[in-house]
Design a protein around this motif. Structure first.
Motif, mmCIF file in Angstrom:
data_model
loop_
_atom_site.group_PDB
_atom_site.id
_atom_site.type_symbol
_atom_site.label_atom_id
_atom_site.label_comp_id
_atom_site.label_asym_id
_atom_site.label_seq_id
_atom_site.Cartn_x
_atom_site.Cartn_y
_atom_site.Cartn_z
ATOM 1 N N THR A 31 0.823 -1.213 0.000
ATOM 2 C CA THR A 31 0.000 0.000 0.000
ATOM 3 C C THR A 31 0.858 1.264 0.000
ATOM 4 O O THR A 31 0.509 2.253 -0.651
ATOM 5 C CB THR A 31 -0.951 0.023 1.215
ATOM 6 O OG1 THR A 31 -0.192 -0.100 2.429
ATOM 7 C CG2 THR A 31 -1.967 -1.102 1.139
ATOM 8 N N VAL A 32 1.986 1.223 0.714
ATOM 9 C CA VAL A 32 2.888 2.377 0.714
ATOM 10 C C VAL A 32 3.500 2.564 -0.674
ATOM 11 O O VAL A 32 3.604 3.690 -1.184
ATOM 12 C CB VAL A 32 3.991 2.223 1.778
ATOM 13 C CG1 VAL A 32 5.024 3.344 1.662
ATOM 14 C CG2 VAL A 32 3.376 2.227 3.178
ATOM 15 N N LEU A 33 3.899 1.459 -1.316
ATOM 16 C CA LEU A 33 4.447 1.540 -2.671
ATOM 17 C C LEU A 33 3.417 2.118 -3.640
ATOM 18 O O LEU A 33 3.749 2.953 -4.499
ATOM 19 C CB LEU A 33 4.890 0.149 -3.140
ATOM 20 C CG LEU A 33 6.175 -0.401 -2.504
ATOM 21 C CD1 LEU A 33 6.340 -1.883 -2.828
ATOM 22 C CD2 LEU A 33 7.397 0.386 -2.977
ATOM 23 N N ILE A 34 2.168 1.692 -3.508
ATOM 24 C CA ILE A 34 1.105 2.216 -4.372
ATOM 25 C C ILE A 34 0.884 3.703 -4.104
ATOM 26 O O ILE A 34 0.731 4.508 -5.032
ATOM 27 C CB ILE A 34 -0.200 1.428 -4.162
ATOM 28 C CG1 ILE A 34 -0.035 -0.007 -4.685
ATOM 29 C CG2 ILE A 34 -1.375 2.111 -4.860
ATOM 30 C CD1 ILE A 34 -1.165 -0.936 -4.295
ATOM 31 N N GLY A 35 0.866 4.075 -2.823
ATOM 32 C CA GLY A 35 0.673 5.489 -2.466
ATOM 33 C C GLY A 35 1.768 6.380 -3.029
ATOM 34 O O GLY A 35 1.495 7.452 -3.595
ATOM 35 N N ILE A 36 3.018 5.945 -2.888
ATOM 36 C CA ILE A 36 4.145 6.725 -3.408
ATOM 37 C C ILE A 36 4.095 6.770 -4.932
ATOM 38 O O ILE A 36 4.350 7.817 -5.546
ATOM 39 C CB ILE A 36 5.478 6.129 -2.927
ATOM 40 C CG1 ILE A 36 5.627 6.318 -1.419
ATOM 41 C CG2 ILE A 36 6.659 6.781 -3.646
ATOM 42 C CD1 ILE A 36 6.829 5.628 -0.825
ATOM 43 N N GLY A 37 3.731 5.641 -5.557
ATOM 44 C CA GLY A 37 3.607 5.622 -7.014
ATOM 45 C C GLY A 37 2.580 6.617 -7.502
ATOM 46 O O GLY A 37 2.815 7.345 -8.487
ATOM 47 N N GLY A 38 1.434 6.682 -6.818
ATOM 48 C CA GLY A 38 0.402 7.650 -7.197
ATOM 49 C C GLY A 38 0.869 9.084 -7.007
ATOM 50 O O GLY A 38 0.564 9.971 -7.819
ATOM 51 N N LEU A 39 1.617 9.319 -5.942
ATOM 52 C CA LEU A 39 2.123 10.667 -5.670
ATOM 53 C C LEU A 39 3.120 11.102 -6.742
ATOM 54 O O LEU A 39 3.072 12.242 -7.233
ATOM 55 C CB LEU A 39 2.776 10.691 -4.286
ATOM 56 C CG LEU A 39 3.154 12.064 -3.716
ATOM 57 C CD1 LEU A 39 1.913 12.894 -3.443
ATOM 58 C CD2 LEU A 39 3.963 11.899 -2.427
ATOM 59 N N VAL A 40 4.020 10.191 -7.121
ATOM 60 C CA VAL A 40 4.999 10.500 -8.168
ATOM 61 C C VAL A 40 4.295 10.732 -9.497
ATOM 62 O O VAL A 40 4.645 11.650 -10.254
ATOM 63 C CB VAL A 40 6.031 9.346 -8.289
ATOM 64 C CG1 VAL A 40 6.931 9.556 -9.500
ATOM 65 C CG2 VAL A 40 6.877 9.255 -7.024
ATOM 66 N N TRP A 41 3.273 9.928 -9.784
ATOM 67 C CA TRP A 41 2.517 10.074 -11.032
ATOM 68 C C TRP A 41 1.844 11.449 -11.083
ATOM 69 O O TRP A 41 1.765 12.072 -12.143
ATOM 70 C CB TRP A 41 1.473 8.970 -11.104
ATOM 71 C CG TRP A 41 0.620 9.018 -12.347
ATOM 72 C CD1 TRP A 41 -0.546 9.693 -12.525
ATOM 73 C CD2 TRP A 41 0.886 8.344 -13.586
ATOM 74 N NE1 TRP A 41 -1.019 9.493 -13.777
ATOM 75 C CE2 TRP A 41 -0.175 8.669 -14.471
ATOM 76 C CE3 TRP A 41 1.902 7.506 -14.026
ATOM 77 C CZ2 TRP A 41 -0.239 8.179 -15.767
ATOM 78 C CZ3 TRP A 41 1.834 7.017 -15.319
ATOM 79 C CH2 TRP A 41 0.789 7.351 -16.171
ATOM 80 N N THR A 42 1.371 11.908 -9.917
ATOM 81 C CA THR A 42 0.638 13.180 -9.876
ATOM 82 C C THR A 42 1.564 14.385 -9.864
ATOM 83 O O THR A 42 1.335 15.363 -10.594
ATOM 84 C CB THR A 42 -0.259 13.223 -8.621
ATOM 85 O OG1 THR A 42 -1.111 12.086 -8.607
ATOM 86 C CG2 THR A 42 -1.108 14.495 -8.603
#
Length: 561
Positions: A195-206
């Protein structure tokens, strides 16, 4: 026919140890990937620095209540393993109802009193600006401290519900283990990392490269907190259907609090929770003093990054050594078996020394290139690598005493003595605070880690002294000479590894980024292999019995395959 149960039990213990070891390895790998992603996205910035402070209490509860071998897990396994499966669901549901009710109140209190609690955890973040200016602290540093404080309070409030989830996860772990289910509890921390990896991935994408802008620090901190909370929710939700299917209760309100089994679990759970909490207080003590370091965010971030690098091999090897050892120790507590008990204590300590000491030497010698290879990219720069390497060296020095202390604690538990380790833990809290006070002023963040190492050394010495008297003497002199020989062998191996890597690295600077990364990884592999090989040669010449036993066991395993 009479010998069959013990053989079956032995085989079962080996299988359990293997399952736990493999699952722990997978969890540690995903934990390392999570930390690499955090380093790349946030470096030693305010968002992750604040997170380390904010996570102290929620993380404390998750590890304490929700962890394998934690008090909730241990209490439930010890009681339910002896009960008929048909009675278990009612017992689990009643315990879940009590625990959830209490922890809901705790969660509400954490949200309401977030700011004063953060003041207690990290008082250095709350020093008035005028006082900081009087100490010569720059305005930029003061502003970073203020941002770190605000983010930490927000993150703390977001993660407060982890108090309830910690209890539910811990109860579920115990219920699943009592039904002989070991894989899911051991591997479930992977979901938190995901979940942390997904959260960081979404943040980087945004946000892309804008993550580190000051105006986005609060958003980055919130994403870290929400994804951590989501991980705890997922950990519980993944185990719940398996728990229900196994007939081990679930999430049903039940108020059968007067059942003897419920009372028995609570009777074990409450003091065990208090006792286990002593170890986590040392973590808070370190962060308490870290908050007074001018660049507190960078200091605690480096402690987090370096700590995971050490805990990855330490966690795996500790399970491999401790899980099979404890039941063996428990069968040798009668005085007529004390000679064999002493032999097993030696085995545990020697296996710890043979695994931890060479790893410690390699991590001390290669701390900087390890930090660079694992973390140094994007937001994690050379300065962050150097600070992380310094903290990693301090952590690595204490790997043997950390695991050696755990071996000795298991001996006391096997002897039915939980009081002695508890009393030592209480004294350690005060010693750790005293050492932190002096060492942080001289060494900064690495000094806080060295304080913990010093406390663990003292713990081992005291425990060995008490066991020597209780077991009518142990051959401490011969053990100490052997361990000293392994320390010297490790130092030689570490020196050789450093020399090999230094020679190889002379050509790295002229390479492209991709080629350089590959060369650094290859250089670390070669240097480590040379160091471990040299240590192995020296250790074999010492004719240590545990090496022969370990070698024979490996040969038998391969011959069976």
């Amino acid at each position: 026919m009479e010998t069959q149960p013990p053989q079956s039990t032995k085989r079962s213990l080996l299988n359990i140890a293997t399952i736990v070891a493999v699952a722990t390895l997978l969890s540690k790998i995903f934990g390392l990937l999570r930390q690499v992603a955090i380093a790349a996205a946030f470096g030693n910035g305010t968002a992750y620095g604040a997170y380390n402070f904010a996570y102290v209490i929620p993380g404390f509860l998750l590890i304490l209540l929700g962890g394998i071998n934690g008090p909730f897990h241990s209490a439930i396994v010890s009681v339910l393993a002896k009960r008929d499966r048909r009675e278990v669901a009612t017992i689990i549901d009643s315990i879940t109802t009590i625990v959830t009710g209490i922890l809901l109140l705790v969660t509400i209190a954490l949200v309401i009193f977030a700011e004063p609690l953060m003041h207690l955890v990290a008082p250095g973040l709350f020093i008035p600006e005028a006082d900081l200016l009087a100490k010569g602290i720059s305005l930029e540093t003061i502003q970073n401290l203020k941002i770190t404080k605000d983010i930490a309070i927000q993150q703390f409030q977001i993660m407060a519900p982890m108090a309830v989830l910690a209890g539910l996860v811990g109860i579920g772990f115990g219920a699943l283990n009592a039904s002989d289910t070991y894989w899911l509890p051991s591997v479930s921390p992977i979901f938190s990392s995901l979940t942390v990896l997904i959260g960081i991935g979404g943040l980087v994408w945004t946000l892309g490269d804008k993550i580190l802008l000051p105006e986005n620090a609060m958003l980055g901190g919130a994403v870290l907190a929400w994804s951590t909370l989501a991980g705890a929710v997922l950990q519980w939700l993944v185990q719940l259907p398996v728990q229900i299917k196994s007939g081990m209760g679930g999430f049903k309100l039940r108020f059968d609090f007067q059942r003897p089994e419920v009372k028995e679990v609570m009777k074990i759970m409450v003091p065990a929770t208090f006792s286990s909490g002593m170890l986590q207080i040392n973590v808070w003590t370190d962060l308490f003093f870290a908050s007074f370091i001018p660049n507190a965010a960078a200091a605690v971030s480096a402690m987090g990054y370096a700590g995971l690098l050490v805990q990855t091999p330490l966690g795996i090897l500790s399970n491999v050594i401790l899980v099979p050892l404890f039941p063996v120790l428990s069968k040798l507590t009668d005085p007529e078996n004390w000679d064999e008990l002493k032999h097993r204590i030696r085995q545990g300590l020697m296996l710890t020394a043979l695994t931890m000491l060479p790893l410690s030497a390699l991590m001390v010698a290669l701390a900087l290139p390890i930090s660079q290879v694992v973390y140094e990219r994007y937001a994690f720069d050379t300065e962050a690598s150097q600070l992380t390497a310094a903290v990693l060296m301090a952590y690595s020095v204490g790997m043997f005493v950390y695991l050696g202390r755990d071996v000795l604690v298991r001996v006391f538990y096997a002897l039915g003595d939980g009081d002695t380790p508890f009393k030592i833990s209480v004294v350690n809290i005060f010693l750790n605070g005293l050492f932190d006070y002096f060492l942080v002023q001289k060494f900064g963040a690495p000094g806080l880690v060295l304080a913990t190492v010093a406390v663990n050394v003292i713990s081992m010495i005291v425990m060995m002294y008490v066991l020597d008297r209780r077991l009518n003497g142990m051959p401490l002199k011969s053990w100490s000479i052997t361990i000293l020989g392994l320390v010297i062998a490790s130092a030689i191996a570490g020196g050789a590894s450093w020399g090999i890597y230094y020679v190889l690295s002379q050509n790295f600077a002229s390479m492209s980024a991709v080629m350089r990364f590959g060369a650094e990884v290859g250089g670390l592999a070669i240097a480590s292999a040379v160091g471990l090989g040299l240590f192995g040669v020296i250790a074999v010449q010492m004719k240590i019995p545990e090496i022969n036993a370990l070698t024979n066991q490996i040969k038998r395993r391969f011959s069976r395959k």
